[in-house]
Enzyme design. Structure first.
Site, PDB file in Angstrom:
ATOM      1  N   TYR A 440       0.775  -1.232   0.000  1.00 17.37           N
ATOM      2  CA  TYR A 440       0.000   0.000   0.000  1.00 17.37           C
ATOM      3  C   TYR A 440       0.804   1.279   0.000  1.00 17.37           C
ATOM      4  O   TYR A 440       2.014   1.267   0.134  1.00 17.37           O
ATOM      5  CB  TYR A 440      -1.096   0.016   1.037  1.00 17.37           C
ATOM      6  CG  TYR A 440      -0.826  -0.202   2.481  1.00 17.37           C
ATOM      7  CD1 TYR A 440      -1.809  -0.835   3.222  1.00 17.37           C
ATOM      8  CD2 TYR A 440       0.314   0.231   3.136  1.00 17.37           C
ATOM      9  CE1 TYR A 440      -1.646  -1.032   4.571  1.00 17.37           C
ATOM     10  CE2 TYR A 440       0.485   0.032   4.485  1.00 17.37           C
ATOM     11  CZ  TYR A 440      -0.495  -0.590   5.200  1.00 17.37           C
ATOM     12  OH  TYR A 440      -0.338  -0.780   6.537  1.00 17.37           O
ATOM     13  N   GLU A 441       0.018   2.365  -0.256  1.00 18.60           N
ATOM     14  CA  GLU A 441       0.562   3.686  -0.613  1.00 18.60           C
ATOM     15  C   GLU A 441       1.355   3.611  -1.911  1.00 18.60           C
ATOM     16  O   GLU A 441       2.356   4.293  -2.090  1.00 18.60           O
ATOM     17  CB  GLU A 441       1.411   4.267   0.517  1.00 18.60           C
ATOM     18  CG  GLU A 441       0.727   4.341   1.862  1.00 18.60           C
ATOM     19  CD  GLU A 441      -0.659   4.952   1.791  1.00 18.60           C
ATOM     20  OE1 GLU A 441      -0.918   5.769   0.888  1.00 18.60           O
ATOM     21  OE2 GLU A 441      -1.496   4.600   2.626  1.00 18.60           O
ATOM     22  N   GLY A 442       0.867   2.801  -2.825  1.00 16.57           N
ATOM     23  CA  GLY A 442       1.550   2.570  -4.089  1.00 16.57           C
ATOM     24  C   GLY A 442       2.465   1.374  -3.939  1.00 16.57           C
ATOM     25  O   GLY A 442       3.384   1.376  -3.116  1.00 16.57           O
TER      26      GLY A 442
END
Length: 594
Positions: A440-442
Protein backbone atom coordinates in the site's frame (compact mmCIF):
# COMPACT_ATOMS: atom_id res chain seq x y z
CA UNK A 1 5.04 -12.97 23.28
CA UNK A 2 8.58 -11.71 22.73
CA UNK A 3 9.93 -8.33 23.78
CA UNK A 4 10.62 -4.84 22.53
CA UNK A 5 13.05 -2.30 23.95
CA UNK A 6 13.54 1.01 22.19
CA UNK A 7 17.06 1.05 20.66
CA UNK A 8 17.89 4.37 22.34
CA UNK A 9 21.67 4.02 22.09
CA UNK A 10 21.58 3.62 18.33
CA UNK A 11 18.94 6.30 17.91
CA UNK A 12 21.09 8.73 19.86
CA UNK A 13 24.14 7.72 17.82
CA UNK A 14 22.31 8.58 14.59
CA UNK A 15 20.89 11.84 15.90
CA UNK A 16 23.88 13.23 17.74
CA UNK A 17 26.98 11.60 16.25
CA UNK A 18 25.97 11.00 12.63
CA UNK A 19 23.56 13.89 12.00
CA UNK A 20 24.81 16.37 14.63
CA UNK A 21 21.17 17.28 14.96
CA UNK A 22 21.44 19.89 17.70
CA UNK A 23 23.74 21.99 15.54
CA UNK A 24 21.64 21.37 12.42
CA UNK A 25 18.50 22.60 14.17
CA UNK A 26 20.15 25.89 15.07
CA UNK A 27 19.85 26.84 11.38
CA UNK A 28 16.08 26.29 11.54
CA UNK A 29 14.42 29.22 13.33
CA UNK A 30 11.39 27.16 14.32
CA UNK A 31 13.58 24.61 16.14
CA UNK A 32 16.71 26.54 17.07
CA UNK A 33 16.09 26.09 20.80
CA UNK A 34 15.72 22.28 20.68
CA UNK A 35 18.73 20.79 22.45
CA UNK A 36 20.14 17.29 22.89
CA UNK A 37 18.69 16.89 26.39
CA UNK A 38 15.18 17.61 25.13
CA UNK A 39 15.61 15.16 22.27
CA UNK A 40 16.89 12.41 24.56
CA UNK A 41 14.13 12.96 27.09
CA UNK A 42 11.46 12.68 24.39
CA UNK A 43 13.04 9.48 23.07
CA UNK A 44 13.20 7.91 26.51
CA UNK A 45 9.59 8.70 27.36
CA UNK A 46 8.39 7.49 23.97
CA UNK A 47 10.36 4.28 24.40
CA UNK A 48 8.68 3.61 27.75
CA UNK A 49 5.22 4.25 26.34
CA UNK A 50 5.84 1.96 23.38
CA UNK A 51 7.32 -0.94 25.33
CA UNK A 52 5.02 -0.73 28.36
CA UNK A 53 1.66 0.32 26.89
CA UNK A 54 1.52 -0.42 23.16
CA UNK A 55 3.70 -3.51 22.71
CA UNK A 56 1.72 -5.75 25.12
CA UNK A 57 -1.34 -5.22 22.87
CA UNK A 58 0.37 -6.43 19.69
CA UNK A 59 -0.54 -10.10 19.90
CA UNK A 60 -3.90 -9.24 21.50
CA UNK A 61 -4.80 -7.23 18.42
CA UNK A 62 -3.61 -9.99 16.10
CA UNK A 63 -5.66 -12.66 17.87
CA UNK A 64 -8.86 -10.67 18.41
CA UNK A 65 -8.93 -8.46 15.35
CA UNK A 66 -11.61 -5.81 14.95
CA UNK A 67 -15.31 -6.56 15.35
CA UNK A 68 -17.83 -5.14 12.86
CA UNK A 69 -21.54 -4.72 13.57
CA UNK A 70 -24.07 -2.59 11.72
CA UNK A 71 -21.64 0.07 10.53
CA UNK A 72 -19.61 0.27 13.73
CA UNK A 73 -16.19 -1.17 14.57
CA UNK A 74 -14.95 -2.28 17.97
CA UNK A 75 -11.15 -2.33 18.24
CA UNK A 76 -9.31 -5.08 20.16
CA UNK A 77 -9.11 -5.18 23.94
CA UNK A 78 -6.94 -2.39 25.29
CA UNK A 79 -6.58 -0.41 22.05
CA UNK A 80 -9.00 2.34 23.08
CA UNK A 81 -7.44 2.72 26.54
CA UNK A 82 -3.92 2.88 25.08
CA UNK A 83 -5.02 5.57 22.66
CA UNK A 84 -6.49 7.57 25.55
CA UNK A 85 -3.11 7.43 27.29
CA UNK A 86 -1.41 8.44 24.03
CA UNK A 87 -3.63 11.50 23.76
CA UNK A 88 -3.30 12.44 27.44
CA UNK A 89 0.50 12.33 27.16
CA UNK A 90 0.39 14.75 24.22
CA UNK A 91 2.06 12.49 21.64
CA UNK A 92 -0.24 13.43 18.71
CA UNK A 93 0.82 17.08 19.03
CA UNK A 94 4.58 16.41 19.07
CA UNK A 95 5.53 17.86 15.67
CA UNK A 96 2.44 19.97 15.00
CA UNK A 97 2.15 23.75 14.64
CA UNK A 98 1.82 25.56 18.01
CA UNK A 99 -0.75 27.82 16.33
CA UNK A 100 -3.12 24.82 16.41
CA UNK A 101 -2.08 23.43 19.79
CA UNK A 102 1.01 21.54 18.69
CA UNK A 103 4.33 21.26 20.50
CA UNK A 104 6.33 22.46 17.50
CA UNK A 105 9.11 19.88 17.71
CA UNK A 106 10.91 18.80 14.52
CA UNK A 107 9.49 16.19 12.15
CA UNK A 108 12.65 14.26 12.92
CA UNK A 109 11.37 13.63 16.44
CA UNK A 110 8.02 12.48 15.13
CA UNK A 111 9.85 10.12 12.82
CA UNK A 112 11.75 8.59 15.74
CA UNK A 113 8.51 8.26 17.72
CA UNK A 114 6.87 6.39 14.88
CA UNK A 115 9.77 3.99 14.50
CA UNK A 116 9.19 2.92 18.10
CA UNK A 117 5.42 2.80 17.76
CA UNK A 118 5.65 0.61 14.67
CA UNK A 119 8.07 -1.76 16.36
CA UNK A 120 5.70 -2.01 19.29
CA UNK A 121 2.44 -2.45 17.39
CA UNK A 122 1.98 -1.52 13.73
CA UNK A 123 -1.77 -2.17 13.67
CA UNK A 124 -2.43 0.15 16.62
CA UNK A 125 -0.04 2.79 15.27
CA UNK A 126 -1.97 3.10 12.02
CA UNK A 127 -4.85 4.81 13.84
CA UNK A 128 -2.89 7.90 14.94
CA UNK A 129 -0.42 7.60 12.05
CA UNK A 130 -2.93 8.47 9.34
CA UNK A 131 -4.15 11.40 11.40
CA UNK A 132 -0.80 13.14 11.07
CA UNK A 133 -1.07 12.96 7.29
CA UNK A 134 -4.55 14.51 7.47
CA UNK A 135 -3.13 17.25 9.68
CA UNK A 136 -0.36 18.01 7.16
CA UNK A 137 -2.81 18.16 4.25
CA UNK A 138 -5.24 20.52 5.98
CA UNK A 139 -2.39 22.57 7.40
CA UNK A 140 -1.10 23.17 3.87
CA UNK A 141 -4.35 23.44 1.88
CA UNK A 142 -7.28 23.91 4.26
CA UNK A 143 -9.16 27.20 4.45
CA UNK A 144 -8.82 29.22 7.67
CA UNK A 145 -12.28 28.00 8.69
CA UNK A 146 -11.38 24.35 8.00
CA UNK A 147 -8.19 24.75 9.98
CA UNK A 148 -10.08 26.33 12.86
CA UNK A 149 -12.63 23.54 12.93
CA UNK A 150 -10.43 20.50 12.43
CA UNK A 151 -6.78 21.08 13.21
CA UNK A 152 -6.95 21.65 16.99
CA UNK A 153 -8.92 18.43 17.45
CA UNK A 154 -6.64 16.42 15.13
CA UNK A 155 -3.54 17.88 16.79
CA UNK A 156 -4.83 16.98 20.26
CA UNK A 157 -5.76 13.49 19.09
CA UNK A 158 -9.40 13.93 20.06
CA UNK A 159 -10.27 13.30 16.40
CA UNK A 160 -8.49 11.05 13.93
CA UNK A 161 -8.15 11.27 10.16
CA UNK A 162 -8.12 9.06 7.10
CA UNK A 163 -7.35 9.29 3.38
CA UNK A 164 -10.03 7.89 1.05
CA UNK A 165 -8.60 7.24 -2.41
CA UNK A 166 -9.05 3.64 -3.58
CA UNK A 167 -12.28 2.39 -5.14
CA UNK A 168 -13.32 -1.18 -6.04
CA UNK A 169 -12.37 -0.72 -9.70
CA UNK A 170 -9.26 1.46 -9.28
CA UNK A 171 -6.26 1.44 -7.01
CA UNK A 172 -3.20 3.37 -8.09
CA UNK A 173 -4.90 4.55 -11.31
CA UNK A 174 -6.91 7.28 -9.61
CA UNK A 175 -7.91 8.78 -12.94
CA UNK A 176 -10.59 6.06 -13.05
CA UNK A 177 -12.32 7.02 -9.80
CA UNK A 178 -16.10 7.54 -9.92
CA UNK A 179 -17.08 9.11 -6.58
CA UNK A 180 -19.20 12.19 -7.33
CA UNK A 181 -19.44 15.56 -5.59
CA UNK A 182 -22.52 17.69 -6.31
CA UNK A 183 -22.48 21.36 -5.20
CA UNK A 184 -25.05 22.45 -2.62
CA UNK A 185 -26.55 25.90 -2.09
CA UNK A 186 -24.59 26.54 1.11
CA UNK A 187 -21.20 26.07 -0.59
CA UNK A 188 -20.70 22.50 0.59
CA UNK A 189 -21.00 19.36 -1.56
CA UNK A 190 -23.05 16.18 -1.56
CA UNK A 191 -20.65 13.29 -2.06
CA UNK A 192 -21.60 9.75 -3.10
CA UNK A 193 -19.49 6.73 -3.91
CA UNK A 194 -17.64 3.79 -2.41
CA UNK A 195 -14.06 3.68 -1.14
CA UNK A 196 -12.21 0.51 -0.16
CA UNK A 197 -9.10 -0.42 1.81
CA UNK A 198 -9.55 2.59 4.11
CA UNK A 199 -7.29 1.99 7.09
CA UNK A 200 -8.83 3.18 10.37
CA UNK A 201 -11.94 4.29 8.45
CA UNK A 202 -14.17 3.39 11.38
CA UNK A 203 -13.30 2.66 15.03
CA UNK A 204 -14.23 3.40 18.64
CA UNK A 205 -11.03 5.16 19.72
CA UNK A 206 -11.89 8.81 18.96
CA UNK A 207 -14.95 11.04 19.11
CA UNK A 208 -14.84 11.91 15.40
CA UNK A 209 -13.12 10.70 12.23
CA UNK A 210 -12.18 13.20 9.54
CA UNK A 211 -12.09 11.68 6.05
CA UNK A 212 -10.19 13.32 3.22
CA UNK A 213 -12.00 12.11 0.11
CA UNK A 214 -11.13 12.32 -3.58
CA UNK A 215 -14.17 12.85 -5.82
CA UNK A 216 -15.25 14.41 -9.13
CA UNK A 217 -17.23 17.59 -9.66
CA UNK A 218 -20.01 17.47 -12.29
CA UNK A 219 -17.99 19.38 -14.89
CA UNK A 220 -14.65 17.77 -14.09
CA UNK A 221 -12.38 16.82 -16.99
CA UNK A 222 -11.56 13.10 -17.31
CA UNK A 223 -8.56 11.46 -15.74
CA UNK A 224 -6.41 12.76 -12.90
CA UNK A 225 -6.94 16.38 -14.00
CA UNK A 226 -10.54 16.15 -12.86
CA UNK A 227 -10.07 15.10 -9.24
CA UNK A 228 -10.99 17.31 -6.28
CA UNK A 229 -10.37 16.85 -2.57
CA UNK A 230 -13.01 17.17 0.14
CA UNK A 231 -13.06 17.02 3.91
CA UNK A 232 -15.91 14.75 5.04
CA UNK A 233 -16.32 14.38 8.83
CA UNK A 234 -18.08 11.40 10.38
CA UNK A 235 -19.92 13.88 12.61
CA UNK A 236 -20.39 17.40 11.24
CA UNK A 237 -18.94 19.90 13.75
CA UNK A 238 -21.44 22.28 15.28
CA UNK A 239 -20.87 26.01 15.77
CA UNK A 240 -18.70 25.33 18.82
CA UNK A 241 -16.56 22.80 16.99
CA UNK A 242 -18.03 19.75 18.74
CA UNK A 243 -19.27 16.62 16.94
CA UNK A 244 -22.81 17.32 15.74
CA UNK A 245 -25.09 15.61 13.21
CA UNK A 246 -24.11 12.17 11.87
CA UNK A 247 -22.89 12.49 8.29
CA UNK A 248 -23.69 10.16 5.40
CA UNK A 249 -20.35 8.35 5.42
CA UNK A 250 -20.53 4.88 6.92
CA UNK A 251 -18.50 1.71 7.11
CA UNK A 252 -20.10 -1.02 5.02
CA UNK A 253 -17.75 -3.82 6.13
CA UNK A 254 -14.20 -4.52 7.22
CA UNK A 255 -11.70 -6.68 5.38
CA UNK A 256 -10.46 -10.00 6.77
CA UNK A 257 -6.75 -9.79 6.14
CA UNK A 258 -3.50 -11.70 6.18
CA UNK A 259 -2.05 -9.40 8.85
CA UNK A 260 -2.48 -6.13 10.80
CA UNK A 261 -5.65 -7.65 12.23
CA UNK A 262 -5.86 -4.99 14.92
CA UNK A 263 -6.41 -2.23 12.38
CA UNK A 264 -9.81 -1.85 10.74
CA UNK A 265 -9.47 -1.86 6.94
CA UNK A 266 -12.85 -0.55 5.84
CA UNK A 267 -15.22 -0.30 2.94
CA UNK A 268 -16.60 3.23 3.27
CA UNK A 269 -19.92 4.12 1.64
CA UNK A 270 -20.66 7.79 1.01
CA UNK A 271 -24.38 8.38 0.47
CA UNK A 272 -24.99 12.10 -0.03
CA UNK A 273 -22.37 12.78 2.62
CA UNK A 274 -21.74 16.45 3.20
CA UNK A 275 -18.21 17.57 2.40
CA UNK A 276 -16.24 20.75 1.88
CA UNK A 277 -13.73 21.44 -0.87
CA UNK A 278 -10.08 21.48 0.17
CA UNK A 279 -7.86 23.54 -2.12
CA UNK A 280 -8.85 24.34 -5.70
CA UNK A 281 -11.40 22.47 -7.84
CA UNK A 282 -9.82 19.70 -9.96
CA UNK A 283 -6.52 20.12 -8.11
CA UNK A 284 -7.28 17.58 -5.41
CA UNK A 285 -4.52 15.18 -6.32
CA UNK A 286 -1.92 17.89 -5.78
CA UNK A 287 -3.29 18.57 -2.31
CA UNK A 288 -3.65 14.88 -1.49
CA UNK A 289 -0.04 14.24 -2.51
CA UNK A 290 1.03 15.90 0.74
CA UNK A 291 -0.84 13.21 2.65
CA UNK A 292 0.26 10.47 0.25
CA UNK A 293 3.93 11.43 0.57
CA UNK A 294 3.61 11.55 4.34
CA UNK A 295 2.01 8.11 4.19
CA UNK A 296 4.80 6.72 2.00
CA UNK A 297 7.39 7.90 4.48
CA UNK A 298 5.23 6.46 7.25
CA UNK A 299 5.08 3.07 5.56
CA UNK A 300 8.87 3.12 5.31
CA UNK A 301 8.94 3.61 9.08
CA UNK A 302 6.62 0.64 9.44
CA UNK A 303 9.28 -1.35 7.59
CA UNK A 304 12.03 -0.10 9.90
CA UNK A 305 9.92 -0.77 12.99
CA UNK A 306 9.24 -4.39 12.03
CA UNK A 307 12.86 -4.97 11.01
CA UNK A 308 14.05 -3.76 14.41
CA UNK A 309 11.61 -5.77 16.52
CA UNK A 310 12.22 -8.91 14.44
CA UNK A 311 15.96 -8.47 14.97
CA UNK A 312 15.63 -7.96 18.71
CA UNK A 313 13.63 -11.13 19.19
CA UNK A 314 15.74 -13.19 16.79
CA UNK A 315 18.85 -12.18 18.70
CA UNK A 316 17.41 -13.18 22.08
CA UNK A 317 16.32 -16.54 20.68
CA UNK A 318 19.67 -17.20 18.96
CA UNK A 319 21.55 -16.61 22.22
CA UNK A 320 19.28 -18.93 24.21
CA UNK A 321 18.39 -21.75 21.82
CA UNK A 322 20.77 -24.73 22.10
CA UNK A 323 21.26 -26.81 18.95
CA UNK A 324 24.31 -28.83 17.84
CA UNK A 325 27.92 -27.82 18.29
CA UNK A 326 29.98 -25.16 16.58
CA UNK A 327 31.82 -26.42 13.51
CA UNK A 328 35.07 -25.31 15.13
CA UNK A 329 34.45 -27.11 18.40
CA UNK A 330 32.18 -26.68 21.44
CA UNK A 331 31.73 -23.14 22.71
CA UNK A 332 29.33 -23.74 25.62
CA UNK A 333 31.21 -26.64 27.17
CA UNK A 334 29.02 -26.64 30.27
CA UNK A 335 25.90 -27.26 28.17
CA UNK A 336 24.74 -30.18 26.03
CA UNK A 337 24.81 -28.05 22.86
CA UNK A 338 25.88 -24.59 21.74
CA UNK A 339 23.52 -21.64 21.30
CA UNK A 340 22.68 -21.30 17.64
CA UNK A 341 24.36 -17.88 17.42
CA UNK A 342 27.67 -19.74 17.00
CA UNK A 343 26.59 -20.99 13.55
CA UNK A 344 27.71 -18.88 10.55
CA UNK A 345 24.38 -18.84 8.75
CA UNK A 346 22.46 -17.82 11.85
CA UNK A 347 24.92 -14.94 12.17
CA UNK A 348 24.31 -14.06 8.52
CA UNK A 349 20.60 -13.76 9.21
CA UNK A 350 21.07 -11.72 12.39
CA UNK A 351 23.61 -9.40 10.80
CA UNK A 352 21.35 -8.88 7.78
CA UNK A 353 18.57 -7.77 10.11
CA UNK A 354 20.93 -5.56 12.10
CA UNK A 355 22.52 -3.97 9.03
CA UNK A 356 19.18 -3.22 7.39
CA UNK A 357 17.67 -1.85 10.62
CA UNK A 358 20.57 0.44 11.43
CA UNK A 359 21.02 1.53 7.82
CA UNK A 360 17.31 2.34 7.59
CA UNK A 361 17.47 4.33 10.81
CA UNK A 362 20.32 6.48 9.51
CA UNK A 363 18.67 6.98 6.11
CA UNK A 364 15.15 7.74 7.36
CA UNK A 365 16.25 10.05 10.17
CA UNK A 366 18.46 11.98 7.72
CA UNK A 367 15.48 12.28 5.35
CA UNK A 368 13.25 13.52 8.18
CA UNK A 369 15.90 16.15 8.93
CA UNK A 370 15.75 17.20 5.27
CA UNK A 371 11.98 17.63 5.66
CA UNK A 372 12.61 19.93 8.60
CA UNK A 373 15.13 21.85 6.49
CA UNK A 374 12.61 22.06 3.64
CA UNK A 375 9.94 23.44 5.97
CA UNK A 376 11.98 25.67 8.25
CA UNK A 377 15.43 26.61 7.00
CA UNK A 378 16.11 30.33 6.86
CA UNK A 379 17.82 30.05 3.45
CA UNK A 380 15.57 29.54 0.41
CA UNK A 381 18.24 27.66 -1.54
CA UNK A 382 18.72 25.26 1.36
CA UNK A 383 14.97 24.66 1.47
CA UNK A 384 14.95 23.89 -2.27
CA UNK A 385 17.94 21.56 -1.98
CA UNK A 386 16.28 19.65 0.84
CA UNK A 387 12.96 19.45 -1.02
CA UNK A 388 14.65 17.92 -4.06
CA UNK A 389 16.43 15.30 -1.96
CA UNK A 390 13.22 14.38 -0.14
CA UNK A 391 11.31 14.08 -3.42
CA UNK A 392 14.02 11.85 -4.90
CA UNK A 393 14.34 9.55 -1.91
CA UNK A 394 10.72 9.19 -0.71
CA UNK A 395 10.02 6.24 -3.06
CA UNK A 396 13.32 4.65 -1.99
CA UNK A 397 12.38 4.89 1.69
CA UNK A 398 8.99 3.36 1.03
CA UNK A 399 10.11 0.50 -1.23
CA UNK A 400 13.63 -0.35 -0.09
CA UNK A 401 12.80 -0.32 3.62
CA UNK A 402 9.65 -2.41 3.23
CA UNK A 403 11.30 -4.94 0.90
CA UNK A 404 14.06 -5.29 3.47
CA UNK A 405 11.52 -5.63 6.29
CA UNK A 406 9.77 -8.55 4.63
CA UNK A 407 13.15 -10.21 4.09
CA UNK A 408 14.20 -9.57 7.69
CA UNK A 409 10.98 -10.76 9.31
CA UNK A 410 11.25 -13.93 7.22
CA UNK A 411 14.83 -14.31 8.42
CA UNK A 412 13.54 -13.91 11.96
CA UNK A 413 11.11 -16.76 11.42
CA UNK A 414 13.99 -18.84 10.01
CA UNK A 415 16.16 -18.18 13.07
CA UNK A 416 13.35 -19.51 15.25
CA UNK A 417 13.06 -22.63 13.10
CA UNK A 418 9.83 -24.52 13.68
CA UNK A 419 8.91 -22.25 16.58
CA UNK A 420 8.92 -19.30 14.18
CA UNK A 421 5.96 -20.85 12.37
CA UNK A 422 3.96 -21.10 15.61
CA UNK A 423 1.75 -18.15 16.52
CA UNK A 424 2.49 -18.07 20.25
CA UNK A 425 6.11 -17.04 19.63
CA UNK A 426 5.00 -13.94 17.72
CA UNK A 427 7.48 -13.99 14.84
CA UNK A 428 5.08 -15.20 12.16
CA UNK A 429 2.85 -12.21 12.88
CA UNK A 430 5.65 -9.86 11.88
CA UNK A 431 5.97 -11.67 8.55
CA UNK A 432 2.25 -11.27 7.90
CA UNK A 433 2.18 -7.65 9.04
CA UNK A 434 5.27 -6.75 6.98
CA UNK A 435 3.81 -8.09 3.74
CA UNK A 436 1.18 -5.37 3.36
CA UNK A 437 3.75 -2.60 3.55
CA UNK A 438 5.15 -3.61 0.15
CA UNK A 439 1.70 -3.06 -1.35
CA UNK A 440 0.00 0.00 0.00
CA UNK A 441 0.56 3.69 -0.61
CA UNK A 442 1.55 2.57 -4.09
CA UNK A 443 3.09 -0.87 -4.60
CA UNK A 444 6.85 -1.06 -4.58
CA UNK A 445 6.78 -1.37 -8.36
CA UNK A 446 4.91 1.94 -8.50
CA UNK A 447 7.56 3.45 -6.22
CA UNK A 448 10.25 2.14 -8.58
CA UNK A 449 8.54 3.68 -11.61
CA UNK A 450 8.18 6.94 -9.70
CA UNK A 451 11.88 6.97 -8.83
CA UNK A 452 13.20 6.13 -12.28
CA UNK A 453 10.55 7.76 -14.48
CA UNK A 454 9.55 10.91 -12.61
CA UNK A 455 12.32 11.63 -10.12
CA UNK A 456 15.39 10.68 -12.20
CA UNK A 457 14.64 10.64 -15.93
CA UNK A 458 11.94 13.30 -15.53
CA UNK A 459 14.48 16.02 -14.73
CA UNK A 460 17.43 14.52 -16.63
CA UNK A 461 18.98 13.27 -13.40
CA UNK A 462 19.20 16.68 -11.67
CA UNK A 463 17.92 15.46 -8.29
CA UNK A 464 19.99 12.29 -8.47
CA UNK A 465 23.10 14.39 -9.12
CA UNK A 466 22.44 16.29 -5.91
CA UNK A 467 22.60 13.09 -3.90
CA UNK A 468 25.52 11.93 -6.02
CA UNK A 469 27.36 15.09 -5.02
CA UNK A 470 27.00 14.16 -1.36
CA UNK A 471 28.53 10.78 -2.13
CA UNK A 472 31.33 12.31 -4.19
CA UNK A 473 32.18 14.87 -1.51
CA UNK A 474 32.43 12.13 1.09
CA UNK A 475 34.58 9.94 -1.16
CA UNK A 476 36.97 12.81 -1.88
CA UNK A 477 37.18 13.76 1.78
CA UNK A 478 37.75 10.24 3.11
CA UNK A 479 39.42 8.54 0.16
CA UNK A 480 42.96 9.26 1.37
CA UNK A 481 42.45 7.46 4.68
CA UNK A 482 43.82 3.95 4.38
CA UNK A 483 41.49 2.53 7.01
CA UNK A 484 38.48 3.82 5.04
CA UNK A 485 39.37 2.13 1.75
CA UNK A 486 37.16 -0.91 2.38
CA UNK A 487 34.17 1.43 2.57
CA UNK A 488 35.06 4.29 0.26
CA UNK A 489 36.17 2.23 -2.73
CA UNK A 490 32.95 0.19 -3.15
CA UNK A 491 30.86 3.31 -2.47
CA UNK A 492 32.67 5.25 -5.20
CA UNK A 493 32.44 2.29 -7.57
CA UNK A 494 28.70 1.95 -7.06
CA UNK A 495 28.21 5.69 -7.53
CA UNK A 496 29.90 5.47 -10.94
CA UNK A 497 27.83 2.44 -11.88
CA UNK A 498 24.56 4.14 -10.95
CA UNK A 499 25.48 7.11 -13.13
CA UNK A 500 26.27 4.88 -16.12
CA UNK A 501 23.21 2.69 -15.57
CA UNK A 502 20.95 5.76 -15.41
CA UNK A 503 22.31 7.09 -18.71
CA UNK A 504 21.95 3.70 -20.39
CA UNK A 505 18.35 3.20 -19.30
CA UNK A 506 17.49 6.77 -20.23
CA UNK A 507 18.84 6.35 -23.74
CA UNK A 508 16.96 3.08 -24.27
CA UNK A 509 13.74 4.51 -22.83
CA UNK A 510 13.78 7.37 -25.36
CA UNK A 511 12.83 4.88 -28.06
CA UNK A 512 10.88 2.40 -25.92
CA UNK A 513 9.28 3.36 -22.59
CA UNK A 514 8.97 -0.32 -21.65
CA UNK A 515 12.73 -0.27 -21.10
CA UNK A 516 12.22 1.98 -18.08
CA UNK A 517 9.40 -0.22 -16.82
CA UNK A 518 11.51 -3.34 -17.16
CA UNK A 519 14.47 -1.85 -15.31
CA UNK A 520 12.69 0.14 -12.59
CA UNK A 521 12.49 -2.41 -9.75
CA UNK A 522 16.13 -3.45 -10.14
CA UNK A 523 17.13 0.20 -10.46
CA UNK A 524 15.47 1.19 -7.18
CA UNK A 525 17.20 -1.69 -5.44
CA UNK A 526 20.56 -0.44 -6.69
CA UNK A 527 19.85 3.15 -5.64
CA UNK A 528 18.70 1.92 -2.24
CA UNK A 529 22.06 0.23 -1.76
CA UNK A 530 23.88 3.36 -2.90
CA UNK A 531 22.10 5.30 -0.18
CA UNK A 532 22.76 2.64 2.46
CA UNK A 533 26.41 2.36 1.42
CA UNK A 534 26.79 6.12 1.84
CA UNK A 535 25.36 6.09 5.35
CA UNK A 536 27.18 2.92 6.38
CA UNK A 537 30.47 4.45 5.21
CA UNK A 538 29.74 7.56 7.26
CA UNK A 539 28.89 5.45 10.31
CA UNK A 540 32.04 3.38 9.82
CA UNK A 541 34.11 6.56 9.85
CA UNK A 542 32.67 7.54 13.24
CA UNK A 543 33.16 4.03 14.61
CA UNK A 544 36.80 3.97 13.45
CA UNK A 545 37.47 7.28 15.12
CA UNK A 546 35.93 6.15 18.41
CA UNK A 547 36.82 2.46 18.57
CA UNK A 548 39.66 3.16 21.01
CA UNK A 549 37.18 4.63 23.50
CA UNK A 550 36.51 1.20 24.95
CA UNK A 551 32.78 1.47 24.19
CA UNK A 552 31.80 -1.83 22.55
CA UNK A 553 29.02 -0.04 20.69
CA UNK A 554 31.56 1.23 18.16
CA UNK A 555 33.11 -2.19 17.66
CA UNK A 556 29.64 -3.57 16.92
CA UNK A 557 28.90 -0.72 14.52
CA UNK A 558 32.17 -1.24 12.66
CA UNK A 559 31.67 -5.00 12.38
CA UNK A 560 28.15 -4.46 11.02
CA UNK A 561 29.46 -1.96 8.46
CA UNK A 562 32.01 -4.51 7.27
CA UNK A 563 29.31 -7.17 7.01
CA UNK A 564 27.11 -4.83 4.97
CA UNK A 565 29.84 -4.07 2.44
CA UNK A 566 31.03 -7.70 2.26
CA UNK A 567 27.73 -9.58 2.19
CA UNK A 568 24.83 -7.28 1.23
CA UNK A 569 26.18 -4.64 -1.14
CA UNK A 570 27.30 -7.25 -3.73
CA UNK A 571 23.60 -7.81 -4.46
CA UNK A 572 23.87 -4.74 -6.69
CA UNK A 573 25.90 -6.65 -9.29
CA UNK A 574 22.91 -8.89 -10.01
CA UNK A 575 20.43 -6.02 -10.13
CA UNK A 576 22.59 -3.92 -12.44
CA UNK A 577 22.89 -6.84 -14.83
CA UNK A 578 19.14 -7.55 -14.63
CA UNK A 579 18.31 -3.89 -15.27
CA UNK A 580 20.54 -3.88 -18.33
CA UNK A 581 18.89 -7.02 -19.69
CA UNK A 582 16.06 -4.79 -20.91
CA UNK A 583 12.44 -5.37 -21.84
CA UNK A 584 12.73 -7.83 -24.73
CA UNK A 585 12.57 -11.06 -22.71
CA UNK A 586 9.58 -9.68 -20.78
CA UNK A 587 7.51 -8.32 -23.65
CA UNK A 588 8.12 -10.60 -26.63
CA UNK A 589 5.72 -13.32 -25.46
CA UNK A 590 2.12 -12.73 -26.53
CA UNK A 591 -0.29 -12.47 -23.60
CA UNK A 592 -2.31 -15.41 -24.97
CA UNK A 593 0.73 -17.68 -24.69
CA UNK A 594 1.29 -17.22 -20.95
Amino acid sequence: MGKYTAPLRDMQFVLHELLNVEQELKALPAHADVDADTINQVLEEAGKFCSEVVFPLNQVGDREGCQYHDGEVKTPTGFKEAYRQYVEAGWPALACDPAHGGQGLPMLMNNALYEMLNSANQAWTMYPGLSHGAYECLHAHGTPEQQRLYLPKIVSGEWTGTMCLTEPHCGTDLGLLRTKAEPLADGSYSISGTKIFISAGEHDMAANIIHLVLARLPDAPPGTKGISLFVVPKFIPDADGNPGARNGVRCGSIEHKMGIHGNATCVMNLDNAQGWLVGEPNKGLNAMFIMMNAARLGVGMQGLGLTEVAYQNSLVYAKERLQMRSLTGPKATDKPADPIIVHPDVRRMLLTQKAYAEGARAFSYWTALQIDRELSHADESARKEAADLVALLTPVIKAFLTDNAFLCTNLGMQVYGGHGYIAEWGMEQYVRDARINMIYEGTNTIQSLDLLGRKVLGDMGAKLKKFGQLVQDFVEREGTREEMQEFVNPLADLGDKVQKLTMEIGMKAMSNQDEAGAAAVDYLRVVGHLVFAYFWARMARIALDKQSSGDTFYASKLATARFYFAKLLPETAYHIRAARAGAKSLMELDAELF
